[in-house]
Write a protein that holds these residues in place. Structure first.
Motif, PDB file in Angstrom:
ATOM      1  N   TYR A 164       0.897  -1.321  -0.175  1.00 35.41           N
ATOM      2  CA  TYR A 164      -0.072   0.140  -0.125  1.00 35.41           C
ATOM      3  C   TYR A 164       0.906   1.333  -0.029  1.00 35.41           C
ATOM      4  CZ  TYR A 164      -3.635  -3.242   1.686  1.00 35.41           C
ATOM      5  OH  TYR A 164      -4.440  -4.287   1.588  1.00 35.41           O
ATOM      6  N   LYS A 220      -0.138   4.116   1.150  1.00 34.77           N
ATOM      7  CA  LYS A 220      -0.438   4.742   2.460  1.00 34.77           C
ATOM      8  C   LYS A 220      -1.112   3.772   3.516  1.00 34.77           C
ATOM      9  CE  LYS A 220      -5.319   6.084   1.485  1.00 34.77           C
ATOM     10  NZ  LYS A 220      -6.164   7.438   1.269  1.00 34.77           N
ATOM     11  N   TYR A 242      -3.460   2.115   5.316  1.00 40.99           N
ATOM     12  CA  TYR A 242      -4.868   2.010   5.384  1.00 40.99           C
ATOM     13  C   TYR A 242      -5.449   1.395   6.754  1.00 40.99           C
ATOM     14  CZ  TYR A 242      -5.333   2.498   0.514  1.00 40.99           C
ATOM     15  OH  TYR A 242      -5.327   3.146  -0.767  1.00 40.99           O
ATOM     16  N   ARG A 243      -4.311   0.676   7.316  1.00 38.05           N
ATOM     17  CA  ARG A 243      -4.888   0.030   8.648  1.00 38.05           C
ATOM     18  C   ARG A 243      -3.955   0.171   9.794  1.00 38.05           C
ATOM     19  NH1 ARG A 243     -10.030  -0.944   7.818  1.00 38.05           N
ATOM     20  NH2 ARG A 243     -10.704  -1.828   6.075  1.00 38.05           N
ATOM     21  N   ALA A 283     -11.127  -1.826   2.021  1.00 39.13           N
ATOM     22  CA  ALA A 283     -10.645  -0.295   2.060  1.00 39.13           C
ATOM     23  C   ALA A 283      -9.774   0.131   0.977  1.00 39.13           C
ATOM     24  CB  ALA A 283     -10.183  -0.142   3.490  1.00 39.13           C
ATOM     25  N   PHE A 284      -8.850  -0.835   0.819  1.00 31.63           N
ATOM     26  CA  PHE A 284      -7.810  -0.666  -0.316  1.00 31.63           C
ATOM     27  C   PHE A 284      -8.375  -0.726  -1.621  1.00 31.63           C
ATOM     28  CE2 PHE A 284      -4.887  -2.683  -3.507  1.00 31.63           C
ATOM     29  CZ  PHE A 284      -4.273  -1.428  -3.447  1.00 31.63           C
ATOM     30  N   ASP A 319     -10.661   2.516  -2.246  1.00 29.10           N
ATOM     31  CA  ASP A 319      -9.718   3.788  -2.755  1.00 29.10           C
ATOM     32  C   ASP A 319      -8.848   3.535  -3.896  1.00 29.10           C
ATOM     33  OD1 ASP A 319      -8.295   6.174  -1.815  1.00 29.10           O
ATOM     34  OD2 ASP A 319      -6.641   5.079  -1.248  1.00 29.10           O
TER      35      ASP A 319
END
Length: 181
Positions: A87, A89, A91-92, A114-115, A118
């Protein structure tokens, strides 16, 4: 009117080389994204047990990637799995409880919604651009055809007298007309 026809023809010809890739993006969205996500048919709750930060040096400069490790249980069996994606960024966070989607026939394979959501934002922009590349030339052609039809009707209407007689065709057929060329 001929200029409009030439512009429409040029628009279509200019867009042909990029219409193929645009069509591939649209078809790819259906086959590679929508069909692939349908395979992940089971939602399970997972716990983020590790978030590794990894810096990679590229020609453009360093980039930080995050590798997230999830732990979840399915059919009484415990799975510990790091996501194959790196990722851009975080995310978790470690210790966070999240819902992920797994394949029931292959529970080690999963994705984090979530990924996915996005990353889909970027793909949706590409998808809208692909639609525009295909639709804009078609709209231009349709508008030009409509304008040409309207102009043709106006030309015909200009040659009709108040009684509905086509003056142009009457002049062409009149053998006694001294002004014919």
């Amino acid at each position: 009117m001929a200029a409009f026809a030439i512009i429409a023809f040029m628009a279509v010809i200019c867009c042909l080389p990029i219409m193929g890739p645009a069509f591939n993006i649209i078809v790819g969205y259906k086959t590679e994204i929508l069909d692939e996500t349908k395979k992940y048919d089971t939602e399970v709750q997972a716990v983020v047990i590790d978030v590794k930060e990894q810096t990679v040096n590229y020609k453009d400069g360093p980039e930080t990637h995050y590798i997230i490790t999830y732990e979840y249980t399915y059919n009484g069996e415990r799975y510990l799995s790091a996501n194959a994606e790196e990722y851009a960024k975080q995310y978790r966070s470690k210790g966070e409880k999240v819902d992920i989607k797994i394949k029931s026939d292959s529970p080690r394979e999963f994705y984090d919604p979530a990924f996915f959501e996005d990353s889909m934002k970027v793909y949706r922009i590409l998808l809208w651009g692909a639609f525009a590349v295909i639709l804009i030339p078609l709209i231009i052609v349709i508008v030009v055809i409509m304008l040409m039809r309207r102009a043709s009707k106006r030309r015909k209407q200009a040659n009709i007298d108040i009684y509905g007689v086509d003056l142009y065709s009457m002049e062409e057929r009149d053998p006694n007309d001294d002004y014919r060329g």
